[in-house]
Design a protein around this motif. Structure first.
Motif, short mmCIF file in Angstrom:
data_model
loop_
_atom_site.label_atom_id
_atom_site.label_comp_id
_atom_site.label_asym_id
_atom_site.label_seq_id
_atom_site.Cartn_x
_atom_site.Cartn_y
_atom_site.Cartn_z
N ASP A 153 32.90 -10.30 -9.12
CA ASP A 153 33.45 -10.51 -7.79
C ASP A 153 34.87 -9.99 -7.63
OD1 ASP A 153 31.10 -11.72 -6.89
OD2 ASP A 153 31.68 -13.62 -7.85
N ASP A 179 28.63 -11.63 -14.77
CA ASP A 179 28.53 -12.61 -13.68
C ASP A 179 29.20 -13.90 -14.12
OD1 ASP A 179 26.82 -14.00 -15.31
OD2 ASP A 179 25.01 -13.45 -14.21
N LYS A 203 31.87 -4.37 -8.02
CA LYS A 203 30.44 -4.24 -7.84
C LYS A 203 30.05 -2.88 -7.28
CE LYS A 203 28.03 -8.60 -7.14
NZ LYS A 203 28.10 -9.73 -6.19
#
Lengths: 456, 456
Positions: A153, A179, A203
Motif C-alpha cells: 500500500d 501484503d 502496486k
C-alpha cells in the motif's frame, strides 16, 4: 588487477611486523585490507602467526576480522575460531550477518556452538538457530533473513523514505513488496523508483510475476535459476508464500564455485569438501575409501587375468599388450562420463534426450576403436611379428571402446535415476566394467585362438 | 521453482503445435517464454523443428529470438544462425547488445560473418568489430561497451535526470564517474543517490578507490575479482584508464561456468568447448588427440613390460598383479592432481605454499601406500601361496603411491610455471609416470628377486 602480487607484498609486511612485534603498524596495515584479501593473508600465514594477527584485529575491529573469517569459508573459518572462548566467539558472531554467523557456528565443535548460542543476544541467537534448522544445502540455510520488504500500500515516495531510514540493509537492488501478512506479492527495482513520481503507488509499478525459492529448495537449483535468468537476488518464501529471506548473487557465486569443485572432486574420488591445505590426517582418512574401493575392483580385474594365466604362460606377449586394452578403455570412458556428468549438472542431459546421447557416444566409441585399434594392431604385429596377436589386440580395443562409450553414458544416467550423485560413483563403476571386460575380451579371445598365436 | 517440469510441458506443446501447424498458437506460446527457457526448448527440439520455431519467432519478435540464441551460448547459437541469410542475421544481430552480437558473429563461418558485418548499420558493426579485435577470453572481448557514465562535475539531481532519460541502459546499479576526457575517476551506487540531497556534487559522494579491469585482463581474473569482492559489475578501462565498457555479474557467472567446465573437461582429456549434443563428427575429431596420446604413452608402458617378458614367462602370477600396482597409482595420482589443479584455479595453491602441499601429499601417499600395500600383499600371498610375491607387490605399491603423490603435486605446478594450463596436460604426464614406474618397479623387483619367487 595485480591482486596476487599486492597480497604477497602485504603478506611479507605482516610477517615482518609480527616478527618485530610492531603491533600498531600491523593493525594499521590489516585494517586497510579488504575482507577477501585478509582471508587470503590469514590462509597463507603459519598457524601461530595467524592466531596472533587475528586476535589483534578481532579486538580492535571485530567486524572486519569476522568478515575475513567468513570469506575463508565456514569450515576453515570455524577451525580458526575454535581455539577461542565461547564468550569471544559470541561477541564476534554478532558482528556479521546471521546467515554468515550460522554457517560458521554450524562448523564449530558441538559443545562450543551450544555455548556460543547461549551467550549471544537472544534475538540474534534465535535467528541463527532458525537458520540452522533448515537442511544443509537448501535455500533456507544460505539465505539472509534480513530482507528489505515494502508494504504493497506504500507509494514510491514512502518507499524511498523507508530506504533512507534503513541504511544498514545489505545489497538492495530489488525491493520486495509484501501484503499486510508478509506474503510476497511483487518486486520493484531500485532504478524504477527513480523513474516515476513519488505519489505513484508501489502496486502500480511492481512486477507481480516473479521467481522465488522455497526454503527447502536445493541451493544448486537456486544457483541455476539465478544463472539462467540473470538475477541479482532471489526472494525466499516459506510454505505459505511468506517472505522469510533473500539470496543474493554473491551467495550464488559461492554455491556455484562449491558445486563445481564438488563435481570435479567427486569425479576424481576426492571428498567434496577437501581443500589443498586441509589437515593431512583428515585428508588421509577421506581419500582412503576411494582407494580401498579401487583396490577391490582391481582385485576383480586381477581375478579375470588369473583365469587366463595358462594362456599368458604360453604367450607372454599378451601381458605386454593387455595394459593397452584397459588403458584405452579407461581413457575413453572418462571422456564420455565426464561430458555426461557435466551435462547432467548443467541440465543439458535429460532422460528425453538420453537416447540421442547414447547413439552419439557409441558411434564415436566404435569410430575411435576402429581407428586406434587398427593402429595398435599394426604396432603389435610389427613389434612381435605375429599378425594374429595384432588382430586380437585391435578387436579387443574396438570392443572395449564400445563398452566404455555405452557404460560411460548409461551409468551416470542410471545413477541419477537411482538418486545417487552421478559424479560420485560413475567413475568406479565404469572403469571396473572396462577393466574386467577389457582383460576378459583380450585374454579370452587369445585363449580361443591360442593355436594361431606364436607361443613363447 | 519446478522449472524443468514446466519447460518439459511447454516443449511438448511446442512439438504438438508444430505438428499440427498451429502457427498463431505456437507464436503465442513462444512469446510468453523467458529467453533462457526458450534456449533450452530450442536445444531440445530436433534440428528441423528448431529451425521452423526459430524462423517463426525471429520474424515476429527478433529481439526475443536473438536473446534466446544468446542464451544458447555463442557456439550453439551461431550454428543455428549459420543456415540463414547474411541479410537476416545482420538485421537480427542489431536487436541484442553488441557484446552478445560480437560473440555470435565470431562463431559464424568466416565469409558469412564478413557479409553480416558489411550489412549491419555502420555504427553497430563498428562497435562489434572493435570488440572482436580484443583477444578471446579477455575483459575487452566480453564487456558491454554501452556503459552508463556520469561526469564528475554533475550533481546528484542531474545524475538522476540523466538516468531518467537513458532508460534503455542495461543493468545499472553502479554509476561510474568520469572526467571530461572519460578517464574513470570514481563510482557511486544507485542507492547512494537516494540517500542524499539533489544538490550534492557527485564528487563528494563517489568512491574514488575502485577496482577496474583492463581490456586485456584475462576473463578468469575478472571473474575471480567479482567473486572475492562480491561485486555486481566491474568497469573496464583502456591503457589510458579511459572507461570503455562494463562487465556485469551475469557475464561473470557465464565465465565461471565455462571455466569450471573447462577444468573438468581438460582433466578428462575432453575439448573445453565440447557439449553433450555437439555433432558426432566434431566430437570424434576433438577426442581423438587425447586417445592417440594415451595410446602412445601406453605403448611406452607396454615397452617397459616387454623388458621383463622372460620374468613373466617364469612367474605368470606377475601378470595377474601388475594391473593392481598401476591402477592404484593412477587413482592416487588423479586424487592428488585434481586437488592441485583446482587449488591453482581457485588461487589457493601458489609457489609460496607449494612445499607445504608437497609434504602433505607425499606423507598421505606413503601412508595410503603402506596401509593398502600391506593389504594387497596379504591377499596376493593368500591367493598364490607365495609370501615373496606379496612382499614385492606391497613394496611396489608403496613406491608407486609415493611417485603418484609427488608427481601429482609437482607436475601441475611445473606446467603452470611453464605457462601450460595444468588441467590440460597434468593427467597424461602423471599417469604415464605412474604406469612406467609402476610396471618397472614391480617387474624389476621381481626380476631381481626371481630366485625367491615360486615359478610357474
Amino acid at each position: 588487477m595485480a591482486q596476487q602480487r599486492r597480497i604477497d607484498l602485504v603478506l611479507d609486511s605482516v610477517k615482518r611486523l609480527l616478527r618485530i612485534g610492531a603491533t600498531a603498524n600491523l593493525l594499521n596495515l590489516l585494517q586497510k585490507q579488504h575482507p577477501a584479501d585478509l582471508a587470503q593473508i590469514f590462509s597463507e600465514l603459519p598457524d601461530k602467526e595467524r592466531d596472533t594477527a587475528f586476535s589483534l584485529l578481532a579486538e580492535r575491529n571485530g567486524r572486519l576480522a569476522m568478515e575475513a573469517i567468513s570469506e575463508l569459508g565456514p569450515e576453515a573459518g570455524a577451525a580458526l575460531l575454535a581455539t577461542r572462548s565461547a564468550d569471544e566467539i559470541a561477541r564476534l558472531a554478532q558482528e556479521i550477518p546471521s546467515d554468515d554467523a550460522a554457517a560458521l557456528i554450524d562448523y564449530l565443535p558441538e559443545e562450543l556452538s551450544a555455548a556460543v548460542l547461549d551467550l549471544m543476544r537472544p534475538k540474534e541467537s534465535g535467528v541463527v538457530e532458525n537458520l540452522l534448522e533448515y537442511d544443509e544445502q537448501t535455500a533456507g540455510r544460505i539465505m539472509n533473513p534480513h530482507v528489505f520488504a515494502l508494504n504493497e500500500d506504500m507509494t514510491v515516495g514512502e518507499a524511498i523514505t523507508e530506504l533512507q531510514t534503513n541504511r544498514d540493509v545489505e545489497m538492495v537492488f530489488y525491493l520486495y513488496v509484501v501484503d499486510e501478512r508478509r506474503h510476497l506479492v511483487g518486486v520493484v527495482s531500485l532504478r524504477r523508483l527513480l523513474l516515476v513520481s513519488p505519489e505513484t503507488p508501489l502496486k502500480r509499478i511492481m512486477t507481480a510475476d516473479l521467481i522465488s525459492a522455497r526454503v527447502e529448495t536445493d541451493q544448486e537449483e537456486v544457483a541455476r535459476h539465478v544463472a539462467s535468468y540473470n538475477l541479482l537476488a532471489v526472494p525466499v518464501v516459506d510454505e505459505e508464500n511468506k517472505l522469510v529471506g533473500v539470496i543474493t548473487v554473491d551467495d550464488v557465486i559461492d554455491v556455484m564455485k562449491d558445486e563445481a569443485t564438488e563435481d570435479i572432486y567427486r569425479l576424481a574420488g576426492v571428498a567434496s569438501d577437501e581443500r589443498v591445505f586441509a589437515s593431512s590426517a583428515e585428508t588421509f582418512r577421506k581419500r582412503l575409501p576411494t582407494l580401498a574401493i579401487q583396490l577391490l575392483t582391481l582385485f576383480a580385474a586381477a581375478a579375470v587375468v588369473a583365469l587366463f594365466e595358462p594362456t599368458i604362460g604360453k604367450v607372454t606377449a599378451l601381458a605386454v599388450f593387455m595394459p593397452i586394452v584397459v588403458g584405452m578403455g579407461a581413457t575413453a570412458a572418462t571422456q564420455t562420463l565426464t561430458v555426461m556428468v557435466r551435462g547432467l549438472a548443467l541440465g543439458e542431459l535429460t532422460w528425453s534426450n538420453a537416447r540421442k546421447a547414447l547413439l552419439k557416444e557409441v558411434s564415436i566409441g566404435i569410430g575411435n576403436g576402429i581407428l586406434l585399434g587398427i593402429l595398435a594392431a599394426i604396432v603389435a604385429w610389427l613389434a612381435k611379428g605375429d599378425p594374429v596377436l595384432g588382430l586380437l589386440l585391435g578387436f579387443a580395443m574396438i570392443l572395449n571402446l564400445f563398452v566404455a562409450a555405452a557404460a560411460g553414458t548409461l551409468v551416470p544416467l542410471g545413477l541419477r535415476a537411482a538418486n545417487v550423485d552421478p559424479a560420485l560413483a560413475s567413475s568406479v563403476v565404469v572403469t571396473t566394467l572396462t577393466d574386467v571386460l577389457g582383460f576378459g575380451a583380450f585374454l579370452g579371445l587369445a585363449t580361443l585362438f591360442l593355436r594361431y598365436l606364436t607361443t613363447t
